[in-house]
Design a protein around this motif. Structure first.
Motif, short mmCIF file in Angstrom:
data_model
loop_
_atom_site.label_atom_id
_atom_site.label_comp_id
_atom_site.label_asym_id
_atom_site.label_seq_id
_atom_site.Cartn_x
_atom_site.Cartn_y
_atom_site.Cartn_z
N SER A 190 49.00 47.00 32.83
CA SER A 190 48.14 46.66 31.70
C SER A 190 46.82 46.06 32.16
CB SER A 190 48.86 45.69 30.76
OG SER A 190 49.27 44.52 31.45
N VAL A 191 46.87 45.11 33.11
CA VAL A 191 45.64 44.51 33.61
C VAL A 191 44.80 45.53 34.37
CG1 VAL A 191 44.69 42.76 35.17
CG2 VAL A 191 46.64 42.19 33.72
N TYR A 192 45.44 46.35 35.18
CA TYR A 192 44.73 47.36 35.96
C TYR A 192 44.00 48.34 35.05
CZ TYR A 192 43.98 51.33 39.10
OH TYR A 192 43.43 52.36 39.81
N GLU A 193 44.71 48.88 34.07
CA GLU A 193 44.11 49.87 33.17
C GLU A 193 42.98 49.25 32.34
OE1 GLU A 193 44.49 52.96 33.21
OE2 GLU A 193 46.27 53.17 34.47
N ALA A 194 43.19 48.03 31.85
CA ALA A 194 42.17 47.38 31.04
C ALA A 194 40.90 47.11 31.84
CB ALA A 194 42.71 46.07 30.47
N LEU A 195 41.06 46.58 33.06
CA LEU A 195 39.90 46.29 33.90
C LEU A 195 39.18 47.56 34.32
CD1 LEU A 195 41.30 43.48 36.24
CD2 LEU A 195 39.59 43.23 34.44
N SER A 255 43.37 44.75 43.02
CA SER A 255 43.51 43.42 43.60
C SER A 255 43.61 42.36 42.50
CB SER A 255 42.33 43.12 44.52
OG SER A 255 42.27 44.03 45.58
N LEU A 256 42.75 42.45 41.49
CA LEU A 256 42.77 41.48 40.39
C LEU A 256 44.07 41.57 39.59
CD1 LEU A 256 39.09 41.78 39.13
CD2 LEU A 256 40.11 39.84 40.34
N SER A 257 44.55 42.80 39.39
CA SER A 257 45.81 42.95 38.66
C SER A 257 46.97 42.40 39.47
CB SER A 257 46.06 44.42 38.31
OG SER A 257 46.33 45.19 39.47
N GLY A 258 46.88 42.53 40.80
CA GLY A 258 47.92 41.96 41.66
C GLY A 258 47.96 40.45 41.57
N ILE A 259 46.78 39.83 41.52
CA ILE A 259 46.71 38.37 41.37
C ILE A 259 47.30 37.94 40.03
CG2 ILE A 259 45.11 36.43 41.11
CD1 ILE A 259 43.29 37.83 43.14
N MET A 261 55.39 43.65 45.64
CA MET A 261 55.72 44.37 44.41
C MET A 261 54.48 44.84 43.68
SD MET A 261 58.28 42.95 41.53
CE MET A 261 59.48 42.68 42.81
N GLN A 262 53.44 44.01 43.73
CA GLN A 262 52.21 44.42 43.08
C GLN A 262 51.61 45.62 43.79
OE1 GLN A 262 52.91 41.28 43.95
NE2 GLN A 262 53.41 40.53 41.94
N VAL A 264 47.95 39.30 48.62
CA VAL A 264 47.78 40.37 47.62
C VAL A 264 46.52 41.18 47.85
CG1 VAL A 264 47.24 40.78 45.19
CG2 VAL A 264 49.18 39.36 45.80
N VAL A 265 45.37 40.50 48.01
CA VAL A 265 44.09 41.22 48.09
C VAL A 265 44.01 42.13 49.32
CG1 VAL A 265 41.58 40.97 48.26
CG2 VAL A 265 42.89 39.52 46.69
N PRO A 266 44.23 41.61 50.55
CA PRO A 266 44.19 42.53 51.70
C PRO A 266 45.32 43.55 51.67
CG PRO A 266 44.98 40.37 52.38
CD PRO A 266 44.47 40.22 50.98
N GLY A 267 46.48 43.15 51.13
CA GLY A 267 47.61 44.07 51.07
C GLY A 267 47.30 45.30 50.24
N VAL A 268 46.70 45.09 49.07
CA VAL A 268 46.34 46.21 48.20
C VAL A 268 45.26 47.06 48.85
CG1 VAL A 268 45.32 46.83 45.98
CG2 VAL A 268 47.02 45.02 46.09
#
Length: 347
Positions: free
Chosen positions: A232-237, A259-263, A1-2, A322-326
């Motif tokens: 929100s996390v993606y845009e902020a980062l 990746s960080l927003s996915g986590i 989903m992420q 999440v990380v490799p998937g993104v």
């Protein structure tokens, strides 16, 4: 989903670029654009939309295939508490479960249920994108909102709302395939469902047509906050990173922030995802029901029997996925988008 949320950001940006390039009506000295030019622009916009749909769908399917073993481990850990005793739960580990799958079911079993995942991902991406565009059109026609069209904050809020509504629409439209995928992936040695069509027929026979929508409420509750956290996390980062290092590669920044927003999204919504998986498996294979109450009662039952940690059972393989998937999704999407753009330019 992420991962879908990340693809949605890229697809939205691509569509906005297409709209800015072909949406305005060019006039020279008051002369209107010719019919031939108008048709050409419409054709190019359609090609752009099709290429984005194909790129997003294929990228999502390819990413899911690459991370399918981790996705299956996540599901198996999430549903362990339904029919396992306390001692079995204490011995559970990623390596032990992976070894059991390879030993008892064979290496191919790591991709069990992946075909239905691909069958679900392609229409999900298409419905999600189409619904997103339709919801944007609807919101732009709401009286009183036209004065905020050039307001950046209002535009972000509108995209946020439309993205959430599109996610809910796509999840509802393709939910039976999501449920079948969960049940196929959750099977171990005892095979009750022999494939997608057999699973759909068996669920309807055993549980009725409503059985295809078990756990839908928890799924829809997961989609909203998941997309909210992702965006929100993606845009902020991304904004912070670009303000500090404006010359870094856009792809690298998007990959890292995605990746960080996915986590962050996985951590925040994992308990809801775990509950929805277990609700999807209620009555599967003729088993007795475990959770006879609603969503709140299911949470209470899990905490009482497995402790608070039970709500995060399977979170480690989810993180690893999440990380490799993104990363794979972004890489595939960008490559396909460039390839299809070259093909469409030569048509």
């Amino acid at each position: 989903m992420q991962t879908e949320a990340r693809v949605g950001v890229v697809m939205e940006g691509g569509q906005r670029a297409i709209s800015s390039g072909h949406g305005s009506i060019a006039t020279v000295d008051g002369a209107t654009r010719s019919k031939g030019q108008h048709q050409q622009h419409r054709y190019q916009a359609q090609i752009g939309t099709v290429s984005q749909l194909l790129s997003g769908g294929i990228a999502g399917a390819f990413s899911k295939t690459c991370t399918a073993p981790l996705a299956r481990l996540t599901i198996l850990f999430q549903v362990q508490g339904m029919h396992s005793d306390v001692e079995t739960l204490k011995k559970a580990s990623i390596w032990r479960e992976a070894s059991r799958i390879a030993r008892e079911e064979g290496f191919r079993a790591f991709w069990k249920g992946n075909l239905v995942t691909i069958a679900h991902r392609l229409p999900y991406s298409s419905v999600n994108f189409y619904a997103y565009e339709q919801y944007k059109k609807i919101l732009h026609t709401v009286p009183g909102l036209e004065k905020y069209q050039n307001n950046a904050s209002a535009e972000i809020s509108m995209h946020f709302v439309c993205g959430g509504l599109a996610g809910v629409t796509a999840a509802t439209a393709t939910y039976p395939l999501d449920l079948v995928r969960t049940r196929l992936a959750a099977q171990t040695n005892a095979i009750y469902y022999r494939g997608i069509q057999h699973a759909l027929r068996t669920i309807i026979m055993d549980e009725g047509h409503l059985g295809l929508y078990k756990g839908l409420g928890a799924t829809l509750l997961t989609v909203g906050p998941s997309i909210a956290l992702s965006f929100s996390v993606y845009e902020a980062l991304r904004s912070y990173w670009q303000s500090k290092r404006p010359h870094d590669s856009t792809v690298a920044v998007s990959l890292a922030c995605g990746s960080l927003s996915g986590i962050a999204s996985s951590t925040g919504t994992f308990p809801l995802d775990l509950v929805r998986r277990r609700k999807q498996l209620e009555g599967a294979g003729g088993r007795a029901r475990v959770y006879k109450t609603g969503l709140v009662g299911t949470f209470r039952h899990i905490v009482q029997n497995e402790g608070f940690r039970g709500l995060y059972r399977g979170i480690l393989p989810e993180y690893y996925k999440v990380v490799p998937g993104v990363g794979i999704c972004f890489m595939t999407y960008e490559m396909l988008k460039m390839l299809l753009a070259d093909i469409s330019a030569n048509l």
